[in-house]
Design a protein around this motif. Structure first.
Motif, PDB file in Angstrom:
ATOM      1  N   TYR A  32       0.810  -0.304   0.972  1.00  0.00           N
ATOM      2  CA  TYR A  32       0.387  -1.695   1.143  1.00  0.00           C
ATOM      3  C   TYR A  32       1.418  -2.589   1.826  1.00  0.00           C
ATOM      4  O   TYR A  32       2.109  -3.346   1.180  1.00  0.00           O
ATOM      5  N   ASP A  33       1.547  -2.450   3.167  1.00  0.00           N
ATOM      6  CA  ASP A  33       2.245  -3.488   3.936  1.00  0.00           C
ATOM      7  C   ASP A  33       1.130  -4.300   4.600  1.00  0.00           C
ATOM      8  O   ASP A  33      -0.050  -4.128   4.256  1.00  0.00           O
ATOM      9  N   GLN A  34       1.485  -5.127   5.579  1.00  0.00           N
ATOM     10  CA  GLN A  34       0.465  -5.996   6.172  1.00  0.00           C
ATOM     11  C   GLN A  34      -0.727  -5.197   6.725  1.00  0.00           C
ATOM     12  O   GLN A  34      -1.884  -5.537   6.494  1.00  0.00           O
ATOM     13  N   ARG A  35      -0.395  -4.075   7.415  1.00  0.00           N
ATOM     14  CA  ARG A  35      -1.477  -3.266   7.997  1.00  0.00           C
ATOM     15  C   ARG A  35      -2.228  -2.533   6.887  1.00  0.00           C
ATOM     16  O   ARG A  35      -3.461  -2.433   6.900  1.00  0.00           O
ATOM     17  N   GLY A  36      -1.481  -2.012   5.910  1.00  0.00           N
ATOM     18  CA  GLY A  36      -2.100  -1.297   4.792  1.00  0.00           C
ATOM     19  C   GLY A  36      -3.064  -2.184   4.021  1.00  0.00           C
ATOM     20  O   GLY A  36      -4.149  -1.743   3.626  1.00  0.00           O
ATOM     21  N   ASP A  37      -2.687  -3.456   3.811  1.00  0.00           N
ATOM     22  CA  ASP A  37      -3.576  -4.390   3.105  1.00  0.00           C
ATOM     23  C   ASP A  37      -4.905  -4.520   3.852  1.00  0.00           C
ATOM     24  O   ASP A  37      -5.981  -4.491   3.264  1.00  0.00           O
ATOM     25  N   LYS A  38      -4.793  -4.650   5.191  1.00  0.00           N
ATOM     26  CA  LYS A  38      -6.012  -4.817   6.012  1.00  0.00           C
ATOM     27  C   LYS A  38      -6.856  -3.540   5.980  1.00  0.00           C
ATOM     28  O   LYS A  38      -8.089  -3.593   5.881  1.00  0.00           O
ATOM     29  N   LEU A  39      -6.195  -2.385   6.074  1.00  0.00           N
ATOM     30  CA  LEU A  39      -6.940  -1.121   6.047  1.00  0.00           C
ATOM     31  C   LEU A  39      -7.657  -0.957   4.710  1.00  0.00           C
ATOM     32  O   LEU A  39      -8.801  -0.510   4.660  1.00  0.00           O
ATOM     33  N   PHE A  40      -6.981  -1.354   3.614  1.00  0.00           N
ATOM     34  CA  PHE A  40      -7.639  -1.220   2.317  1.00  0.00           C
ATOM     35  C   PHE A  40      -8.869  -2.138   2.232  1.00  0.00           C
ATOM     36  O   PHE A  40      -9.901  -1.757   1.673  1.00  0.00           O
ATOM     37  N   GLN A  41      -8.763  -3.323   2.834  1.00  0.00           N
ATOM     38  CA  GLN A  41      -9.926  -4.230   2.831  1.00  0.00           C
ATOM     39  C   GLN A  41     -11.091  -3.602   3.612  1.00  0.00           C
ATOM     40  O   GLN A  41     -12.248  -3.731   3.226  1.00  0.00           O
TER      41      GLN A  41
END
Ligand SMILES: C[S@@+](CC[C@H](N)C(=O)[O-])C[C@H]1O[C@@H](n2cnc3c(N)ncnc32)[C@H](O)[C@@H]1O
Length: 319
Positions: A32-41
């Motif tokens: 969960y970094d900035q990109r990971g947060d978006k991918l999880f969404q």
């Protein structure tokens, strides 16, 4: 590019330990970094990812019953791994409509996701009192910034507890119990054991978003620690074991290779087909979750389930 040694950060220490182990591993909390947060969404919106949809339906249908034991006096609403708060907003909305008196304390290791959540909540619920806590579950439970004389309802949604092996889950929930007062409540989400095909598809979607999410942990090592992982040389490999109920994700090296991580001043060697274990998502039976409640000092008050019995939000009370 020059990389300063970053061996002192928790991320660096954990990456060093995980990639040096005989069976390589990396913790899923680092997705969960900035990109990971978006991918999880994005994952939460995938047709195969039933978990979010089922939990959303449960909270929407049973919100009044779930919140009834907490709502009568001022209380603390604490959430472990709040993420974007998509489902929590159902509960907050109901609480506001009922005129409940509470402060919301979302805990998350990702500061970006918490900043966005706070801004979003302040726009949707102008009078809501929000106190974000950036950090790990462990640290937040030690610090207990919400501690006061009021009762607490602690949320642990989204199958987050599934990211722990059973014995680790017992330890984590004992820490949760220690942080609560007798009579306080915990609302905890469990993905239930079911048809293995349905489970496996949720972690191996057709679009490949879960693959990108898994690989993002290597991209993060490249970005933050000066690694030279070539993401095309690792394969996303989820598998489900119906005995343990564990869905485990791996990244499998497609060839023998040497990876240099400048920030750690270390090279790591991979044999062809060697895996890195990156995530566990444990699925529970009712019997297992009742045992887990008893072992960690809670009484099961009530289970709230979707119509297909894929998921349960279990309301527990600290003994
Ligand atoms: C699977 S997402 C679920 C988010 C949300 N609860 C939901 O159900 O949609 C997990 C969230 O927990 C956070 N997280 C994961 N491991 C954590 C840890 N050890 N300590 C604090 N936060 C963590 C992640 O940053 C992420 O936002």
């Amino acid at each position: 590019m020059e990389y300063t040694l970053k061996t002192e950060t928790e991320f660096a220490k954990d990456v060093l330990a995980g990639l040096s182990a005989p069976q390589k591993y990396l913790s899923s909390k680092y997705f969960y970094d900035q990109r990971g947060d978006k991918l999880f969404q994005q994952i939460m919106r995938l047709p195969e990812y039933y978990l979010t949809k089922k939990e959303f339906a449960i909270l929407d249908r049973y919100k009044a019953a779930i919140l009834a034991p907490s709502i009568s006096s001022r209380f603390n609403l604490v959430e472990m791994g709040a993420g974007d708060g998509l489902k929590t907003k159902i509960l907050i909305n109901h609480l506001q409509q009922e005129g409940a008196d509470f402060t919301y304390f979302p805990i998350d290791i990702s500061s970006t996701v918490l900043d966005e959540l706070k801004a979003d909540l302040q726009q949707s619920f102008t009078s809501l009192d929000v106190e974000p806590i950036v950090g790990t579950y462990k640290r937040a439970l030690e610090q207990r910034k919400w501690e006061n004389d009021h009762p607490t309802l602690l949320l642990f949604l989204g199958g987050n507890i599934g990211n722990f092996h059973y014995e680790q889950a017992v330890g984590m929930l004992r820490n949760v119990a220690e942080s609560l007062k007798s009579g306080d409540h915990l609302l905890i989400g469990f993905d239930l054991k079911k048809d293995p095909d349905i489970i496996l598809r949720a972690y191996n979607d057709a679009e490949g978003v879960t693959r990108d999410f898994n690989l993002n942990i290597l991209a993060r090592i490249n970005k933050e620690l000066g690694g030279d992982f070539d993401l095309t040389k690792f394969k996303h490999w989820p598998m489900y074991d119906p005995v343990t109920g564990e869905c485990r994700s791996y990244l499998v090296s497609t060839q023998s290779q040497k990876i240099c991580v400048k920030g750690l001043e270390r090279d790591f060697y991979f044999e062809k087909a060697e895996p890195i274990h990156t995530e566990v998502s444990k699925k529970y039976s009712h019997h297992e979750l009742e045992k887990l409640a008893a072992k960690s000092g809670f009484l099961v008050v009530q289970d709230f389930e979707d119509q297909d019995h894929y998921f349960t939000n279990s309301l527990w009370q600290k003994q």
